[in-house]
Design a protein around this motif. Structure first.
Motif, PDB file in Angstrom:
ATOM      1  N   HIS A 265       0.829  -1.218   0.000  1.00 11.93           N
ATOM      2  CA  HIS A 265       0.000   0.000   0.000  1.00 11.93           C
ATOM      3  C   HIS A 265       0.855   1.256   0.000  1.00 11.93           C
ATOM      4  O   HIS A 265       2.013   1.235   0.414  1.00 11.93           O
ATOM      5  CB  HIS A 265      -0.895   0.009   1.251  1.00 11.93           C
ATOM      6  CG  HIS A 265      -0.126  -0.064   2.531  1.00 11.93           C
ATOM      7  ND1 HIS A 265       0.225  -1.262   3.112  1.00 11.93           N
ATOM      8  CD2 HIS A 265       0.407   0.906   3.329  1.00 11.93           C
ATOM      9  CE1 HIS A 265       0.925  -1.025   4.211  1.00 11.93           C
ATOM     10  NE2 HIS A 265       1.069   0.275   4.354  1.00 11.93           N
TER      11      HIS A 265
ATOM     12  N   HIS B 262       0.509   5.017   1.909  1.00 11.63           N
ATOM     13  CA  HIS B 262      -0.274   5.554   3.013  1.00 11.63           C
ATOM     14  C   HIS B 262      -1.289   6.527   2.433  1.00 11.63           C
ATOM     15  O   HIS B 262      -1.036   7.200   1.436  1.00 11.63           O
ATOM     16  CB  HIS B 262       0.636   6.194   4.067  1.00 11.63           C
ATOM     17  CG  HIS B 262       1.412   5.148   4.824  1.00 11.63           C
ATOM     18  ND1 HIS B 262       2.624   5.373   5.404  1.00 11.63           N
ATOM     19  CD2 HIS B 262       1.105   3.838   5.091  1.00 11.63           C
ATOM     20  CE1 HIS B 262       3.042   4.258   5.989  1.00 11.63           C
ATOM     21  NE2 HIS B 262       2.144   3.307   5.807  1.00 11.63           N
TER      22      HIS B 262
ATOM     23  N   GLU C 191       7.582   5.203   7.521  1.00 13.57           N
ATOM     24  CA  GLU C 191       7.391   4.021   8.366  1.00 13.57           C
ATOM     25  C   GLU C 191       8.743   3.356   8.619  1.00 13.57           C
ATOM     26  O   GLU C 191       9.650   3.456   7.793  1.00 13.57           O
ATOM     27  CB  GLU C 191       6.436   3.047   7.653  1.00 13.57           C
ATOM     28  CG  GLU C 191       6.097   1.804   8.450  1.00 13.57           C
ATOM     29  CD  GLU C 191       4.746   1.191   8.082  1.00 13.57           C
ATOM     30  OE1 GLU C 191       4.054   1.751   7.202  1.00 13.57           O
ATOM     31  OE2 GLU C 191       4.407   0.160   8.672  1.00 13.57           O
TER      32      GLU C 191
ATOM     33  N   TYR D 225      10.428  -0.433   9.448  1.00 15.22           N
ATOM     34  CA  TYR D 225      10.252  -1.892   9.512  1.00 15.22           C
ATOM     35  C   TYR D 225      11.507  -2.478  10.145  1.00 15.22           C
ATOM     36  O   TYR D 225      12.620  -2.212   9.683  1.00 15.22           O
ATOM     37  CB  TYR D 225      10.119  -2.479   8.096  1.00 15.22           C
ATOM     38  CG  TYR D 225       8.726  -2.467   7.471  1.00 15.22           C
ATOM     39  CD1 TYR D 225       7.676  -1.713   7.976  1.00 15.22           C
ATOM     40  CD2 TYR D 225       8.484  -3.240   6.345  1.00 15.22           C
ATOM     41  CE1 TYR D 225       6.421  -1.725   7.376  1.00 15.22           C
ATOM     42  CE2 TYR D 225       7.231  -3.269   5.728  1.00 15.22           C
ATOM     43  CZ  TYR D 225       6.200  -2.508   6.252  1.00 15.22           C
ATOM     44  OH  TYR D 225       4.969  -2.533   5.643  1.00 15.22           O
TER      45      TYR D 225
ATOM     46  N   HIS E 250       4.803   0.291  -0.189  1.00 13.27           N
ATOM     47  CA  HIS E 250       5.659  -0.765   0.362  1.00 13.27           C
ATOM     48  C   HIS E 250       4.924  -2.085   0.445  1.00 13.27           C
ATOM     49  O   HIS E 250       3.744  -2.136   0.778  1.00 13.27           O
ATOM     50  CB  HIS E 250       6.225  -0.354   1.723  1.00 13.27           C
ATOM     51  CG  HIS E 250       5.267   0.395   2.602  1.00 13.27           C
ATOM     52  ND1 HIS E 250       4.866   1.696   2.334  1.00 13.27           N
ATOM     53  CD2 HIS E 250       4.613   0.036   3.743  1.00 13.27           C
ATOM     54  CE1 HIS E 250       4.029   2.090   3.271  1.00 13.27           C
ATOM     55  NE2 HIS E 250       3.839   1.096   4.138  1.00 13.27           N
TER      56      HIS E 250
ATOM     57  N   HIS F 129      -4.203   3.719   5.131  1.00 17.10           N
ATOM     58  CA  HIS F 129      -3.715   2.792   4.102  1.00 17.10           C
ATOM     59  C   HIS F 129      -4.484   3.004   2.817  1.00 17.10           C
ATOM     60  O   HIS F 129      -5.712   3.061   2.837  1.00 17.10           O
ATOM     61  CB  HIS F 129      -3.914   1.345   4.562  1.00 17.10           C
ATOM     62  CG  HIS F 129      -3.099   0.983   5.756  1.00 17.10           C
ATOM     63  ND1 HIS F 129      -3.550   1.188   7.037  1.00 17.10           N
ATOM     64  CD2 HIS F 129      -1.861   0.469   5.864  1.00 17.10           C
ATOM     65  CE1 HIS F 129      -2.611   0.806   7.882  1.00 17.10           C
ATOM     66  NE2 HIS F 129      -1.576   0.362   7.204  1.00 17.10           N
TER      67      HIS F 129
HETATM   68 ZN    ZN Z   1       2.560   1.094   5.724  1.00 19.32          ZN
END
Ligand code: ZN
Ligand code: F6R
Length: 188
Positions: free
Chosen positions: A89, A91, A98, A100, A137, A159
């Motif tokens: 998705h 944002h 973000e 990770y 991503h 999202h």
């Molecule tokens: Zn995300």
């Protein structure tokens, strides 16, 4: 106004599960069947409808003041020769970044922008990837055990799945001779 109180969630490193579990999202093949390239392989697997990933979301208000955080457990497997992956998705508020953090297993983080840039990062335990603002991503499990990662992002990010549902990603992550390789997506 009432203060929002600090709190803790326990993450089990062995499984990736959160306690409390929070808001749980499960995605089976049927939830994303059009996203895989090999539609014949999709048809063959749909009877079994494998579980592809589970997300445990800590529930906090969806405002810019807060930080959403969650764990994704992405199971190993393939549809044809394309590895199990998340939907992916942008944002909804496009410029929300973000982080990770890979805890277990191995995978790829595929990213792209609306103006045609593409990037991929290999993730192993300890990899902390920065999904910069405006990058869509998706993660891919290129290993043979669950790929587990923790994510944190602004509370108001939201999202947007629609753009990826219609366009897909520019590259597919597939197994060729036992190796994970990125190939151009013929449908992109
Ligand atoms: Zn995300
Ligand atoms: C949140 C985020 C991850 C994903 C999760 C599942 O912004 O990027 O927590 O939501 O890995 O992937 P999707 O949401 O693409 O199905």
């Amino acid at each position: 106004t009432e203060k929002f109180m600090p709190f803790v969630t326990e993450l089990d490193f062995a499984t990736g599960k959160l306690n409390p579990e929070g808001h749980v999202i499960t995605r089976n093949l049927s939830h994303m069947k059009d996203m895989y390239y090999d539609q014949e392989a999709v048809r063959q697997l749909l009877g079994q409808n494998p579980l592809i990933y589970v997300v445990y979301n800590v529930v906090v208000p969806e405002t810019a003041a807060h930080i959403q955080h969650c764990v994704t457990i992405l199971y190993p497997g393939k549809v044809g020769n394309e590895y199990f992956m998340t939907k992916g998705h942008y944002h909804e508020v496009l410029d929300r970044a973000e982080i990770y953090f890979c805890l277990k297993g191995k995978g790829q983080l595929l990213m792209q922008t609306q103006d045609g840039a593409f990037a991929s990062i290999d993730m192993v335990p300890g990899s902390v990837a920065y999904v910069a603002p405006e990058w869509a991503h998706r993660t891919v499990n290129t290993g043979d055990e669950p790929f587990v990662f923790f994510a944190a992002y602004p509370g108001d990010a939201g999202h947007n799945y629609g753009d990826i549902e219609t366009e897909g990603f520019a590259k597919l992550s597939v197994e060729q001779n036992g190796e994970a390789v990125l190939v151009d997506n013929p449908r992109y």
